[in-house]
Write an enzyme that holds these catalytic residues in place. Structure first.
Site, short mmCIF file in Angstrom:
data_model
loop_
_atom_site.label_atom_id
_atom_site.label_comp_id
_atom_site.label_asym_id
_atom_site.label_seq_id
_atom_site.Cartn_x
_atom_site.Cartn_y
_atom_site.Cartn_z
N ASP A 210 42.58 62.97 12.75
CA ASP A 210 43.80 63.65 12.34
C ASP A 210 44.06 63.47 10.85
O ASP A 210 44.57 64.37 10.17
CB ASP A 210 44.99 63.13 13.15
CG ASP A 210 44.91 63.53 14.61
OD1 ASP A 210 44.18 64.49 14.91
OD2 ASP A 210 45.57 62.88 15.45
N ASP B 56 48.62 68.23 9.85
CA ASP B 56 47.68 68.55 10.92
C ASP B 56 48.38 68.31 12.25
O ASP B 56 48.81 67.19 12.55
CB ASP B 56 46.43 67.68 10.81
CG ASP B 56 45.43 67.96 11.93
OD1 ASP B 56 44.78 69.01 11.90
OD2 ASP B 56 45.30 67.10 12.84
N GLU C 53 48.43 74.67 8.72
CA GLU C 53 47.39 75.57 9.17
C GLU C 53 48.02 76.86 9.73
O GLU C 53 49.04 76.81 10.40
CB GLU C 53 46.55 74.91 10.26
CG GLU C 53 45.78 73.69 9.80
CD GLU C 53 45.08 72.99 10.94
OE1 GLU C 53 43.84 73.00 10.98
OE2 GLU C 53 45.80 72.42 11.81
#
Length: 287
Positions: free
Chosen positions: A269, A82, A173
């Site tokens: 996070d 992340d 991501e």
């Protein structure tokens, strides 16, 4: 069509063949130039070509080589990454989380770049030709920019190499960074009151070079035989890993995650990295 080269624009030239390099003495024999001493030793491999580029304060040789990489042992460990603002990257392997901080020296060199840029703008320029003082200021600014680039790339290379060597599956991501860093534009009738905060967020994302970090992870995973997976980033920071409840109110702040349904509390996070990992594993199992 071919374009004529001019001073200060794409100052580089390529030797597609005929280049010899001696790694022991760090001497590179370039056609029509001769032997050149290199400040650093290159990795062992068969030299296929060299591109000489001028960057900031000097000339640099980009060596293209063919190197036989030893086959790595299979690795079953998987992680989700992340990307964040306070921490550059947060890694979660399903049991514990690990954070990689920003490079501590980037802010200092960026501050120096701003000072040097202001100094250069105050120097005189006549008939679109730089004066001697302006040319000296431009050279100092170019050197500072080159140092910033080298510092950022060095940090990203170290982090990406450490992750690829340690884990067998890396999930990130699929961020649309170009859209994320667009300016917050408003109108006279409806001004955007959060434009200053958006500019600050854009500067942080561009300073960290998220896109370059993902590219490094992708090609290094191919080198080492690892799996690189991109997942949909939608609601990764709002989805509760305990009860799967999705709500905007789950993330109270930039760092705190508290589910409004089950009360699960964790670092935001860490939750985002865990959700990224689970989505990647679900997609991997379905394939």
């Amino acid at each position: 069509y071919p374009e004529f080269k001019k001073r200060g624009f794409r100052e580089s030239f390529t030797f597609p063949q005929g280049v010899n390099y001696d790694p022991t003495e760090r001497l590179m024999n370039l056609p029509k130039i001769g032997k050149v001493l290199c400040s650093r030793q290159s990795n062992n491999g068969i030299v296929k070509g060299v591109t000489v580029v001028k960057e900031g304060d000097g000339w640099y040789a980009c060596i293209r080589t063919i190197k036989i990489v030893k086959e790595r042992t299979p690795n079953a460990k998987a992680i989700g990454i992340d990307m964040g603002v306070a921490t550059m990257a947060t890694v979660h392997d399903g049991r514990k989380a690990l954070g990689f901080p920003h490079h501590s020296g980037l802010d200092k060199i960026i501050k120096r770049i701003n000072i040097l840029s202001e100094r250069m703008m105050r120097k005189q320029r006549k008939d679109k030709v730089n004066s001697k003082n302006r040319e000296k200021a431009r050279a100092k600014l170019a050197k500072a920019y080159a140092r910033l680039t080298n510092m950022r790339r060095d940090h990203l290379h170290k982090v990406s190499s450490a992750l690829v060597k340690r884990y067998g599956t890396i999930v990130v991501e699929d961020l649309k960074i170009k859209n994320m860093t667009k300016r917050a534009v408003g109108t006279v009738e409806e001004p955007n009151m959060r434009s200053a905060a958006k500019r600050g967020l854009n500067r942080i994302i561009q300073k960290q070079a998220w896109g370059l970090f993902f590219k490094m992870l992708e090609y290094k995973c191919k080198w080492y035989g690892r799996k690189f997976i991109k997942v949909d980033p939608k609601n990764t920071s709002r989805n509760c890993p305990s009860c799967n409840h999705i709500a905007k109110e789950n993330r109270e702040s930039q760092a705190v995650f508290k589910c409004v349904a089950c009360g699960h509390t964790a670092h935001a996070d860490h939750v985002g990295a865990l959700n990224v990992l689970r989505r990647g594993l679900i997609g991997l199992s379905s394939n």
